[in-house]
Design an enzyme around this catalytic site. Structure first.
Site, PDB file in Angstrom:
ATOM      1  N   HIS A 182       0.842  -1.321  -0.117  1.00  0.00           N
ATOM      2  CA  HIS A 182       0.105  -0.094   0.070  1.00  0.00           C
ATOM      3  C   HIS A 182       0.904   1.368   0.003  1.00  0.00           C
ATOM      4  CE1 HIS A 182      -2.595   3.186   2.514  1.00  0.00           C
ATOM      5  NE2 HIS A 182      -3.189   3.076   1.282  1.00  0.00           N
ATOM      6  N   SER A 183       0.554   2.137  -0.934  1.00  0.00           N
ATOM      7  CA  SER A 183       1.344   3.592  -1.024  1.00  0.00           C
ATOM      8  C   SER A 183       2.764   3.388  -1.099  1.00  0.00           C
ATOM      9  CB  SER A 183       0.711   4.314   0.271  1.00  0.00           C
ATOM     10  OG  SER A 183       1.206   5.735   0.273  1.00  0.00           O
TER      11      SER A 183
END
Length: 339
Positions: A182-183
């Site tokens: 994520h991210s």
């Protein structure tokens, strides 16, 4: 728990069979819920989530004990199948083994890597749903963050975090892994794939950076923003720690924003500055998942790049950046489809 249909035992169902049985199961679940429960369980995707291979989920519901969870997973599968995703033989449908698949089990191993300032804690809801569905899930926390914040030091960089995840996969003796980042975690999983691509079944970039060779995370941000982070580290982080961005800026839902803010800690600046060497090691599947409920977003550039790329699967979520917090059921279903 719902009974497994006879035709699903010992062989792979056709998509038509799966849809018929799914529709019957859908009706049984719907009729078992009150109007309020139905509204709560209803799939609120607004046309955004139509993951490829979603028909693999049509039978996943038969392994779920929670009717409301089963409802969401089932409806996802039906709608994804209806989107024309193309038939899969059902090898990963719970309890439906493909005889041509040499005894492959239905369980999938997920390693979920969090983003900057976060920790493994952010995946707790998604991990619970995946485990209830019979999968194996690891949510490691990167050095210096989360419950490992006491290990924060100036030497931590992107390489440190790549080795964190490589170490989990090697020491837990994992293989055929669905690796999700994520991210900032997209930087990490790219580095992991460079070292142990043979252990990875699928790379999933969840509203994440997808770095090219010789690029750092800061290379994908506006110069003004990266400059502000460097200034913050100099003024408020002993020269090497970046203050968390508020949850509100990530469009986290109002109910969870205060919790996310309380859990986040400072991020080592060097993890944003270190450039990654990428040779393009191949894995069987790559998936990009874009959160479209936050603008402007640095991840729109990646969504635009991969949405129509035949080498990638693409999924979108109508929520803010922290998809695992805002839409855990939808994300769990999409991850199963990405396996």
């Amino acid at each position: 728990m719902m009974d497994m249909p006879d035709w699903c035992k010992g062989h792979a169902p056709s998509l038509e069979q799966a849809q018929v049985e799914a529709e019957h199961a859908f009706t049984r679940i719907r009729d078992s819920l009150s109007e309020a429960e139905y509204d709560e369980a209803l799939w609120k995707k607004d046309g955004q989530v139509l993951g490829h291979g979603g028909q693999n989920l049509l039978i996943e519901t038969f392994s779920l004990d929670d009717p409301k969870q089963a409802f969401a997973v089932l409806q996802y599968g039906m709608e994804a199948a209806a989107s024309g995703a193309g038939r899969q033989d059902g090898a990963r449908m719970v309890g439906c083994a493909d005889p041509a698949d040499s005894g492959r089990t239905t369980m999938t191993t997920f390693v979920l890597v969090h983003g900057a300032w976060h920790g493994g804690w952010c995946y707790k809801r998604v991990a619970r749903l995946l485990r209830q569905a019979g999968h194996e899930v690891y949510t490691p926390t990167l050095t210096g963050l989360g419950e490992r914040a006491h290990l924060m030091n100036r030497a931590i960089d992107l390489d440190t975090h790549v080795q964190d995840i490589v170490g989990v996969i090697r020491c837990e003796e994992l293989s055929d892994v669905v690796l999700c980042g994520h991210s900032y975690g997209g930087m990490v999983i790219t580095g992991v794939a460079e070292q142990i691509a043979a252990k990875i079944r699928s790379l999933v970039y969840l509203d994440a950076f997808v770095p090219e060779d010789g690029k750092s995370l800061f290379d994908y941000l506006p110069a003004e923003l990266s400059g502000q982070m460097r200034d913050d580290a100099a003024q408020n982080g002993e020269g090497y720690k970046v203050t968390p961005i508020p949850a509100a800026a990530f469009a986290v839902n109002a109910q969870d924003a205060a919790w996310v803010d309380a859990m986040c800690v400072k991020q080592p600046l060097a993890t944003f500055e270190q450039k990654l060497e990428v040779s393009g090691r191949q894995v069987p599947k790559r998936v990009y998942m874009l959160a479209v409920g936050r603008e402007p977003s640095p991840f729109q550039q990646f969504g635009a790049r991969f949405k129509d790329d035949q080498g990638w699967q693409f999924v979108s979520f109508a929520c803010g950046h922290d998809v695992m917090v805002d839409q855990p059921q939808e994300l769990a279903a999409a991850l199963i489809a990405a396996a």
